[in-house]
Design an enzyme around this catalytic site. Sequence first.
Site, PDB file in Angstrom:
ATOM      1  N   LEU A   1     115.447  67.267 -72.290  1.00 40.04           N
ATOM      2  CA  LEU A   1     116.869  66.867 -72.312  1.00 40.04           C
ATOM      3  C   LEU A   1     117.088  65.947 -73.496  1.00 40.04           C
ATOM      4  CD1 LEU A   1     119.674  66.502 -70.758  1.00 40.04           C
ATOM      5  CD2 LEU A   1     118.667  64.412 -69.851  1.00 40.04           C
TER       6      LEU A   1
ATOM      7  N   ASP B   1     133.797  55.683 -66.993  1.00 29.22           N
ATOM      8  CA  ASP B   1     134.849  54.673 -66.864  1.00 29.22           C
ATOM      9  C   ASP B   1     134.970  54.204 -65.422  1.00 29.22           C
ATOM     10  OD1 ASP B   1     136.832  53.025 -67.788  1.00 29.22           O
ATOM     11  OD2 ASP B   1     138.376  54.576 -67.883  1.00 29.22           O
TER      12      ASP B   1
ATOM     13  N   HIS C   1     129.138  46.818 -64.424  1.00 31.01           N
ATOM     14  CA  HIS C   1     128.378  47.387 -65.543  1.00 31.01           C
ATOM     15  C   HIS C   1     126.907  47.594 -65.152  1.00 31.01           C
ATOM     16  CE1 HIS C   1     131.860  47.157 -68.007  1.00 31.01           C
ATOM     17  NE2 HIS C   1     131.855  45.845 -68.165  1.00 31.01           N
TER      18      HIS C   1
HETATM   19  C1  IPE Z   1     136.347  54.490 -72.716  1.00 28.21           C
HETATM   20  O1  IPE Z   1     136.714  53.647 -71.692  1.00 28.21           O
HETATM   21  C2  IPE Z   1     135.108  53.973 -73.398  1.00 28.21           C
HETATM   22  C3  IPE Z   1     133.868  54.069 -72.639  1.00 28.21           C
HETATM   23  C4  IPE Z   1     133.746  54.595 -71.453  1.00 28.21           C
HETATM   24  C5  IPE Z   1     132.717  53.505 -73.279  1.00 28.21           C
HETATM   25  P1  IPE Z   1     137.787  52.484 -71.880  1.00 28.21           P
HETATM   26  O2  IPE Z   1     137.900  51.810 -70.563  1.00 28.21           O
HETATM   27  O3  IPE Z   1     137.417  51.637 -73.044  1.00 28.21           O
HETATM   28  O4  IPE Z   1     139.111  53.302 -72.253  1.00 28.21           O
HETATM   29  P2  IPE Z   1     140.638  52.924 -72.153  1.00 28.21           P
HETATM   30  O5  IPE Z   1     140.811  51.572 -72.798  1.00 28.21           O
HETATM   31  O6  IPE Z   1     140.982  52.868 -70.696  1.00 28.21           O
HETATM   32  O7  IPE Z   1     141.360  54.036 -72.852  1.00 28.21           O
HETATM   33  C1  IPE Z   2     133.520  51.569 -68.421  1.00 29.41           C
HETATM   34  O1  IPE Z   2     134.092  50.779 -67.435  1.00 29.41           O
HETATM   35  C2  IPE Z   2     132.483  50.814 -69.215  1.00 29.41           C
HETATM   36  C3  IPE Z   2     132.863  50.568 -70.612  1.00 29.41           C
HETATM   37  C4  IPE Z   2     133.982  50.917 -71.178  1.00 29.41           C
HETATM   38  C5  IPE Z   2     131.897  49.851 -71.418  1.00 29.41           C
HETATM   39  P1  IPE Z   2     135.282  49.765 -67.744  1.00 29.41           P
HETATM   40  O2  IPE Z   2     134.698  48.440 -68.095  1.00 29.41           O
HETATM   41  O3  IPE Z   2     136.214  50.328 -68.748  1.00 29.41           O
HETATM   42  O4  IPE Z   2     135.960  49.687 -66.327  1.00 29.41           O
HETATM   43  P2  IPE Z   2     137.518  49.645 -65.982  1.00 29.41           P
HETATM   44  O5  IPE Z   2     138.172  50.777 -66.710  1.00 29.41           O
HETATM   45  O6  IPE Z   2     138.026  48.320 -66.430  1.00 29.41           O
HETATM   46  O7  IPE Z   2     137.564  49.819 -64.495  1.00 29.41           O
HETATM   47 MG    MG Z   3     137.899  51.454 -68.637  1.00 32.52          MG
END
Ligand code: IPE
Ligand code: IPE
Ligand code: MG
Length: 242
Positions: free
Chosen positions: A133, A22, A39
């Site tokens: 792995l 995240d 990303h």
């Molecule tokens: C969790 O992250 C999903 C992934 C890392 C793929 P999100 O960014 O979607 O989660 P929330 O919305 O903060 O709970």
């Molecule tokens: C995690 O990073 C990637 C996915 C959930 C696909 P985020 O896109 O959720 O990044 P934040 O949480 O907005 O910083």
């Molecule tokens: Mg996120």
Amino acid sequence: MQPAPQSAAAPPSPAHVAVIMDGNGRWAKARGLPRVAGHKRGADAVRTIVESCAEMGIRYLTLYAFSSENWKRPAEEVDDLMGLLRIHLTTEIDRMSRNGVRLRFIGDRKRLAPDIVRLIGEAEARTRDNRRLDLVLAINYGGHDEILRAARRLAGEAAAGRLEPDEIDEARFAAALDTAEIPPPDLIIRTSGEQRLSNFLLWQAAYAELIFTSVLWPDFNRQCLADAVAEYHRRERRYGGS
Ligand code: IPE
Ligand code: IPE
Ligand code: MG
């Protein structure tokens, strides 16, 4: 965090590490960049962590790449994420094969584009015999959705007379999940400072050690992983015992 104790009695590396990757969006925002830039850097971080896990003797690595709730994001961001997945499934597969990585996928494939479903199938088939792995990618994955699909499958078997409801025990249920044949995670790491599971491995996380770090996923490197494993070594796992 303190370094891991280097004694002969040190516990073995966790067999299975799972990561909620995240913070890509916040990483980009902090630099005045579009979310897709975060990303892309996040995908680079995946390569580093896969190699680090293999070197550390971690046998299974599960990465939460796209949740069943991430479809709520703007179409453009979903397209960017699927595009990155396509690119990496195509370009990384040779490197993974050479490095002894077996690719597996959990999540519901039905909602994914047909070409992605095909790439996933090819990646699984090509790396099936690799043993260094197991890299498990969670794509269109949600713990509730996984449990519901398993329950539906078992209910179908019971309705067809092939299974007695009383025969559904923990082992039987676990075998109906996407993670059948994959041991539960020993350690779940979440980056970016959020302290929640966001529908990740709900059944399997029952006795996982949880580590939350404020590092944003694109900045998560080999040292961050080593620090998390060191913290894991300091935990005492009790499984309800005394
Ligand atoms: C969790 O992250 C999903 C992934 C890392 C793929 P999100 O960014 O979607 O989660 P929330 O919305 O903060 O709970
Ligand atoms: C995690 O990073 C990637 C996915 C959930 C696909 P985020 O896109 O959720 O990044 P934040 O949480 O907005 O910083
Ligand atoms: Mg996120």
